[in-house]
Design an enzyme around this catalytic site. Structure first.
Site, PDB file in Angstrom:
ATOM      1  N   ASP A   1      12.576   6.773  16.088  1.00  0.00           N
ATOM      2  CA  ASP A   1      10.643   5.758  15.469  1.00  0.00           C
ATOM      3  C   ASP A   1      10.823   6.726  13.938  1.00  0.00           C
ATOM      4  OD1 ASP A   1       8.492   6.174  17.844  1.00  0.00           O
ATOM      5  OD2 ASP A   1       8.156   7.898  16.010  1.00  0.00           O
TER       6      ASP A   1
ATOM      7  N   ASN B   1      -0.129   4.716   8.029  1.00  0.00           N
ATOM      8  CA  ASN B   1      -1.157   3.349   8.740  1.00  0.00           C
ATOM      9  C   ASN B   1      -2.176   3.714   8.670  1.00  0.00           C
ATOM     10  OD1 ASN B   1      -0.309   1.024  10.035  1.00  0.00           O
ATOM     11  ND2 ASN B   1      -1.031   1.704  11.231  1.00  0.00           N
TER      12      ASN B   1
ATOM     13  N   HIS C   1      -3.372  -0.481   7.835  1.00  0.00           N
ATOM     14  CA  HIS C   1      -2.570  -1.938   8.202  1.00  0.00           C
ATOM     15  C   HIS C   1      -1.439  -2.055   7.114  1.00  0.00           C
ATOM     16  CE1 HIS C   1      -4.044  -0.708  11.778  1.00  0.00           C
ATOM     17  NE2 HIS C   1      -4.520  -1.194  11.896  1.00  0.00           N
TER      18      HIS C   1
ATOM     19  N   ASP D   1       2.599  -2.400   7.383  1.00  0.00           N
ATOM     20  CA  ASP D   1       2.751  -3.729   7.459  1.00  0.00           C
ATOM     21  C   ASP D   1       4.421  -4.202   6.856  1.00  0.00           C
ATOM     22  OD1 ASP D   1       1.553  -4.011  10.163  1.00  0.00           O
ATOM     23  OD2 ASP D   1       0.131  -5.488   9.216  1.00  0.00           O
TER      24      ASP D   1
ATOM     25  N   ASP E   1       6.490   1.351  15.425  1.00  0.00           N
ATOM     26  CA  ASP E   1       7.298   2.438  14.732  1.00  0.00           C
ATOM     27  C   ASP E   1       8.637   1.934  14.964  1.00  0.00           C
ATOM     28  OD1 ASP E   1       6.297   4.236  15.985  1.00  0.00           O
ATOM     29  OD2 ASP E   1       5.855   5.438  14.358  1.00  0.00           O
TER      30      ASP E   1
END
Length: 743
Positions: free
Chosen positions: A600, A608, A613, A617, A643
């Protein structure tokens, strides 16, 4: 009473001898040619008209039915994908614990449960654009999430109350979103893993455009439409992207279609083909296919007027050709009639000049015996004249004249028969769409039909006396001439296809049939070759092959979407579980350990939320690439959502200590590469990662248990400060505790 059985014969004689014989021969011949040309033209035109309609409808039925079946399968694949994703969410420990805590009515635990449920929804569906709404509900269908209003909208509430999903299985349907549009909804009961009782539910509202995108790859031509209709409500659920606003006429059409389909659907038909009329009385044809486990139908409608538009052009051309043939028959009949009647007229003129021609209207008493003469045409006049000559000359001369008249009549009949036969053969050859050529034993052309004219710059007659190697020459000419020689040598027929380039540069493909011709003694004297242009057929084969390749690519794309993460192109949870299920028995057989690493990214949500976003990404894609560089080709790197990544190592050592050491090396390498800076939106950022590890050997533990153990170990790292790795496997606890790894 006596019946006169000769009455029909008398009427026939009356029409033949008294009425038709009043008309000159050439006009009778012209009329015969016209009638003979019109009769087959009318019959063939009628047959072509009927067969063309049936052929178009049959072709449309087969093609449209296959299209809606394939679309139904593709939509079901997307529904299964959403089902699987929701199943993994509702059975996760986070959701199970949160709903259980919420049901305990403890305010502090309820607040924490709402927060956990909201976080679970955002992690699972936050990056999925086609999920419009997502709610967790308690077992009384009240909203649990803190992000939404406390009361559901009327359309959603009605849909959820009417839904009755079975245990563990979702129910799909549609509902009114309050502005006259149909949305797609899915309800799944959440079953407690402890007591198998319903502890809540999850509701997902899916954007119809997610399914309508499948229609983009379906091209049915102008006038055709494809959409999804709910057979239980009669409403259109999904339409093509350009017709998302369904008007009243479309709803009326859907109702008319469902009435026509009712009997087939009651019999359990999965697909079918019907004809119906819309509100404007326009006739349509429709192919439909059911979507399994739903009341939805994929329907493709096509106006029947569009089906016959193409064939109408062909019919017009046939009519034009028929008119031209009719005019040609008149002209040809006139020429042949004149060629037959002209000698008779010349003979009558000469006899008239010599005074030997006698008219049927003559009333001289010398011709009393001829008062019953039949007709007033040329033959009648000649017959009367010869009879008068017979009365004037001696019996012998009269006998000779009768013989001459008989011979002349036979000559006329045979000449007419030969001319008709020759003309028939010439008409067939000259008007044949096939190329017809005759070769002698030296492979030289001795006859060609006019079909060659469009293929060469010169007239077809210029090809006489030439060989295929001389005209058109080249490799194709050599192949053609070799085939002729084989037929001459063996005396057998031969059929083959030949590709060649005409003088106008057009690429052609011909189907050629060669037949040897023999004389009365059985010797080969020539070879007849008939070629048919199959260029269009060949192109159709190529287009069909290209369409099959495109369909295979589309299926491969759909398969990839079902098993891979669209952002990072890594395997998704579904493919990871499939590989893990295969790795467990393999590990049991070879005795080697494997490892699950639950990764994680720390503080990813901060990046983010602050950078957007797109930056998030970009970071996820870079992290995925770095993870792939840390493992072997036989290992698996998967993204299971948000994530979170999972690395599955296989074929490690046979001892748990060595396997754990190998896994630790890979884990430290992953921590190192993930902590390096990332280039995002023009700046460099750094993050760390928390890694939970569990080892496996054999099938004693399920794949779900292993993922859960890795998740627990990862959360232990989170609680202890992040940016580290920790093992869950207790067998190596003491050995690694001395090295700073503890549980």
């Amino acid at each position: 009473m006596r019946f006169n059985f000769n009455l029909p014969s008398r009427w026939y004689d009356h029409i033949l001898m008294f009425q038709l014989r009043r008309i000159e021969i050439r006009y009778r011949l012209i009329s015969a040619f016209v009638l003979l040309s019109l009769l087959p033209l009318l019959i063939s035109g009628y047959i072509a008209y009927v067969d063309s309609d049936n052929a178009i409808e049959t072709k449309t039925r087969i093609f449209s039915t296959e299209v809606v079946k394939q679309v139904s399968k593709n939509i079901k694949l997307r529904m299964v994908q959403i089902d699987n994703e929701s199943a993994s969410l509702v059975f996760s420990n986070q959701v199970q614990h949160a709903l259980t805590a919420f049901a305990d009515q403890n305010e502090a635990e309820s607040i924490a449960a709402r927060r956990d449920l909201t976080q679970a929804l955002l992690e699972e569906y936050g990056a999925i654009s086609y999920i419009n709404q997502k709610y967790f509900l308690d077992k009384y269908h009240r909203v649990v999430d803190t992000q939404v209003f406390a009361q559901l909208t009327s359309g959603v509430a009605q849909f959820i109350n009417n839904a009755s999903p079975s245990l563990g299985h979702p129910q799909w349907g549609s509902y009114d979103n309050g502005v006259g549009q149909e949305n797609i909804g899915m309800v799944r009961n959440i079953i407690s893993k402890n007591n198998n009782e319903i502890i809540g539910a999850i509701f997902l509202a899916i954007n119809p455009a997610h399914f309508a995108a499948i229609f983009d790859n379906v091209d049915l031509g102008g006038g055709a439409a494809i959409y999804i209709v709910d057979s239980s409500t009669g409403k259109i659920v999904v339409g093509p992207p350009e017709t998302q606003q369904i008007n009243v006429d479309n709803r009326a059409n859907a109702s008319a279609m469902l009435k026509s389909m009712a009997s087939d659907l009651k019999r359990g038909a999965e697909s079918g083909f019907i004809t119906f009329k819309d509100g404007n009385r326009e006739q349509y044809v429709a192919a439909y296919a059911t979507i399994p486990d739903t009341s939805w139908l994929v329907i493709n409608t096509i106006p029947k007027s569009r089906l016959i538009a193409e064939i109408q052009t062909v019919r017009n051309k046939i009519a034009l050709i028929g008119v031209l043939c009719f005019l040609f028959a008149i002209a040809l009949g006139t020429i042949i009639a004149n060629s037959i009647s002209r000698p008779l007229k010349a003979l009558m003129r000469r006899m008239d000049e010599s005074g030997s021609l006698v008219s049927p209207a003559t009333s001289s008493t010398n011709y009393v015996s001829l008062k019953n003469a039949e007709g007033k045409d040329e033959l009648t006049k000649l017959s009367l004249s010869f009879t008068v000559m017979n009365d004037i000359v001696h019996q012998k001369i009269a006998h000779i004249n009768e013989i001459n008249a008989t011979l002349e009549q036979k000559i006329i009949e045979r000449t007419a028969a030969l001319a008709a036969s020759e003309q028939e053969s010439r008409t067939l050859i000259e008007n044949s769409p096939d190329t017809i050529v005759r070769f002698d034993l030296e492979c030289r052309r001795i006859f060609v039909n006019p079909t060659f004219d469009p293929l060469f710059s010169e007239e077809s007659q210029s090809l006489l006396g030439t060989k295929p190697t001389e005209s058109p020459g080249g490799l194709n000419g050599e192949i053609y001439e070799e085939k002729i020689r084989e037929v001459i040598a063996t005396g057998n027929k031969d059929v083959f296809e030949l590709r060649w380039t005409a003088e106008n540069g057009k690429e052609n493909c011909s189907h050629i049939r060669m037949t040897p011709e023999f004389d009365a003694k059985g010797n080969i004297i020539s070879v007849m070759s008939v070629g048919r242009d199959i260029t269009e057929l060949n192109l159709s084969r190529s287009e069909l092959n290209a369409a099959n390749v495109q369909l295979a690519e589309m299926n491969a794309m759909l398969e990839s979407l079902a098993t891979h993460d669209p952002l990072t192109q890594l395997p998704n949870r579904r493919l990871l579980l499939d590989r893990l299920h295969r790795a467990l028995p393999t590990s049991e057989r070879n005795g080697r350990y494997g490892a699950i690493m639950f990764i994680d990214l720390d503080h990813f949500k901060t990046i983010n939320d602050t950078l957007g976003h797109d930056a998030g990404d970009m970071l996820l894609r870079q992290a995925a690439q770095r993870l792939q560089l840390c493992v072997r080709d036989v290992d698996t790197v998967a993204r299971i959502g948000g994530d979170e990544f999972i690395v599955m190592l296989e074929n490690l050592s046979e001892t748990p200590f060595d396997a754990a050491a190998q896994t630790e090396i890979v884990g430290n390498k992953i921590l190192e590469v993930l902590s390096q800076s990332y280039q995002l939106v023009g700046h460099q950022y750094q993050i760390s990662a928390s890694v939970g590890i569990t080892l496996f050997n054999g099938t004693q533990q399920s794949a779900e248990d292993l993922l859960r153990q890795g998740d627990i170990a990862m959360y232990q790292v989170k609680k202890s400060g992040r940016n580290a790795l920790r093992f869950f496997d207790t067998q190596t606890h003491e050995a690694f505790n001395a090295r700073g790894l503890y549980f």
